[in-house]
Design a protein around this motif. Structure first.
Motif, PDB file in Angstrom:
ATOM      1  N   LEU A   8      23.431   0.663  -6.265  1.00 21.93           N
ATOM      2  CA  LEU A   8      24.785   0.741  -5.728  1.00 21.93           C
ATOM      3  C   LEU A   8      25.727   1.363  -6.756  1.00 21.93           C
ATOM      4  N   LEU A   9      25.612   0.937  -8.007  1.00 16.60           N
ATOM      5  CA  LEU A   9      26.460   1.435  -9.091  1.00 16.60           C
ATOM      6  C   LEU A   9      25.677   2.440  -9.919  1.00 16.60           C
ATOM      7  N   TRP A  10      26.325   3.588 -10.224  1.00 16.44           N
ATOM      8  CA  TRP A  10      25.699   4.665 -10.985  1.00 16.44           C
ATOM      9  C   TRP A  10      26.551   5.026 -12.191  1.00 16.44           C
ATOM     10  N   ILE A  52      31.637   6.883 -17.456  1.00 18.43           N
ATOM     11  CA  ILE A  52      32.009   7.315 -16.115  1.00 18.43           C
ATOM     12  C   ILE A  52      31.023   6.753 -15.092  1.00 18.43           C
ATOM     13  N   LEU A  53      31.563   6.052 -14.110  1.00 14.21           N
ATOM     14  CA  LEU A  53      30.767   5.355 -13.117  1.00 14.21           C
ATOM     15  C   LEU A  53      31.141   5.818 -11.721  1.00 14.21           C
ATOM     16  N   SER A  54      30.212   5.658 -10.789  1.00 17.35           N
ATOM     17  CA  SER A  54      30.501   5.893  -9.385  1.00 17.35           C
ATOM     18  C   SER A  54      29.612   4.965  -8.559  1.00 17.35           C
ATOM     19  N   ALA A  55      29.740   5.070  -7.242  1.00 18.06           N
ATOM     20  CA  ALA A  55      28.977   4.201  -6.345  1.00 18.06           C
ATOM     21  C   ALA A  55      28.232   5.034  -5.328  1.00 18.06           C
ATOM     22  N   ARG A  56      27.072   4.549  -4.957  1.00 16.45           N
ATOM     23  CA  ARG A  56      26.295   5.169  -3.879  1.00 16.45           C
ATOM     24  C   ARG A  56      26.512   4.356  -2.611  1.00 16.45           C
ATOM     25  N   TYR A  57      27.193   4.933  -1.648  1.00 14.48           N
ATOM     26  CA  TYR A  57      27.543   4.231  -0.432  1.00 14.48           C
ATOM     27  C   TYR A  57      26.323   4.074   0.484  1.00 14.48           C
ATOM     28  N   PRO A  58      26.392   3.150   1.447  1.00 11.63           N
ATOM     29  CA  PRO A  58      25.304   3.009   2.425  1.00 11.63           C
ATOM     30  C   PRO A  58      25.125   4.272   3.256  1.00 11.63           C
ATOM     31  N   ALA A 109      31.810  -5.221  -7.063  1.00 10.62           N
ATOM     32  CA  ALA A 109      32.396  -6.024  -8.134  1.00 10.62           C
ATOM     33  C   ALA A 109      31.331  -6.844  -8.854  1.00 10.62           C
ATOM     34  N   ASP A 110      30.364  -7.358  -8.101  1.00 13.07           N
ATOM     35  CA  ASP A 110      29.258  -8.085  -8.736  1.00 13.07           C
ATOM     36  C   ASP A 110      28.507  -7.186  -9.714  1.00 13.07           C
ATOM     37  N   ARG A 111      28.206  -5.951  -9.293  1.00 12.55           N
ATOM     38  CA  ARG A 111      27.475  -5.031 -10.181  1.00 12.55           C
ATOM     39  C   ARG A 111      28.300  -4.680 -11.408  1.00 12.55           C
ATOM     40  N   VAL A 116      29.165  -3.755 -16.817  1.00 13.36           N
ATOM     41  CA  VAL A 116      30.277  -3.093 -17.495  1.00 13.36           C
ATOM     42  C   VAL A 116      31.035  -4.111 -18.334  1.00 13.36           C
ATOM     43  N   THR A 117      31.166  -3.825 -19.618  1.00 13.05           N
ATOM     44  CA  THR A 117      31.931  -4.687 -20.514  1.00 13.05           C
ATOM     45  C   THR A 117      33.219  -4.023 -21.001  1.00 13.05           C
ATOM     46  N   GLU A 118      33.329  -2.710 -20.825  1.00 12.96           N
ATOM     47  CA  GLU A 118      34.512  -1.988 -21.278  1.00 12.96           C
ATOM     48  C   GLU A 118      35.700  -2.248 -20.340  1.00 12.96           C
TER      49      GLU A 118
END
Length: 282
Positions: A8-10, A52-58, A109-111, A116-118
């Motif tokens: 889900l998170l990339w 830099i993060l993004s999300a993979r949608y369903p 948010a769970d992922r 992510v700690t930053e």
């Protein structure tokens, strides 16, 4: 580009060896039918300094090339250095039928709390802005608030919740008509299979909006929201910008960019937004 956990998170730009590691993380969320590849040109404007993060949608396919990331790159931009989204992972369990944008935000948010700690900033384009708001709300409930939220070319969350698109009963003809009205880019000159996969992604995103329930009263964030309007937007009315004000307890920051709705490849959008993100991430 690598998946963090179940896909889900990339992470688009892992640490590239700068001393001390990244100062902050930024979550970039695309609009309807989009993907992480939409932000390929953003990396050189946000690194070094940001993770830099993004999300993979369903609704995205699980093998082969990624769906078309959107309109072509803006004039003067180099070719993206990030590969298109990997799609060789199975759909993460529970992501095929999420409970609307709010349900997807809770899982995202769970992922984020796991990986992510930053200090985190959130940027969302179009539907991604509403997802960004709900993700920010979920993080605040987990006592891990983000630093700021940026919403670009987007309806306010209550407006998205008010739509009844009936996406699941639409045939492909009706879906293509809506896609045309919303100026959502589809692959051109590609095999029919790829076009069908792009339609599947759009339908899944519209289903997220259909299932979205904002709630009966405003839920303001405890930190600022910046709204970026697209001057030449034919999808989002200018009046939607002020409707973001109840989403924050702070005065709303509002800027207008000389771009159209689909602006993620335009330097006229990338440069000012990246400067603002950098200023808040320091």
């Amino acid at each position: 580009m690598r998946a963090l956990g179940d896909g889900l998170l990339w992470e688009l730009a892992p640490e590239r060896g700068w001393s001390g590691g990244p100062e902050a993380a930024v979550l970039l969320l695309p609009g309807v039918g989009g993907g992480a590849a939409d932000f390929a040109h953003w990396i050189r404007h946000l690194t070094p300094g940001f993770r830099i993060l993004s999300a993979r949608y369903p609704g995205r396919r699980t093998g082969g090339a990624a769906p078309d990331p959107g309109p072509g790159p803006a004039t003067g931009l180099v070719e993206p250095t990030v590969p298109v989204e990997p799609t060789d992972l199975a759909e993460p369990a529970g992501l095929v039928e999420p409970a609307g944008l709010a349900g997807l935000a809770a899982r995202l948010a769970d992922r984020l709390t796991q990986h992510v700690t930053e200090p985190l900033l959130i940027f969302g384009h179009s539907m991604g802005a509403a997802l960004g708001y709900e993700t920010a709300w979920q993080l605040a409930r987990r006592r891990q608030p983000a630093l700021a939220l940026h919403a670009c070319a987007a309806f306010s969350p209550p407006e998205y919740a008010g739509f009844d698109l009936d996406s699941r009963s639409m045939d492909d003809g009706a879906l293509i008509g809506l896609i045309t009205a919303l100026a959502i880019p589809l692959p051109r000159g590609e095999p029919a299979r790829r076009r069908q996969e792009a339609l599947r992604a759009v339908r899944a995103d519209l289903a997220l909006i259909d299932a979205y329930d904002y709630g009966p009263r405003p839920r303001p964030l405890e930190y600022p929201i910046t709204v970026w309007s697209a001057r030449d937007d034919t999808v989002i009315p200018a009046a939607s910008a002020r409707l973001w004000q109840p989403m924050t307890r702070h005065p709303l920051a509002h800027h207008t960019l000389p771009v159209a709705h689909h602006c993620l490849s335009s330097l006229r959008a990338i440069e000012p937004i990246a400067r603002a993100l950098r200023g808040e991430g320091q």
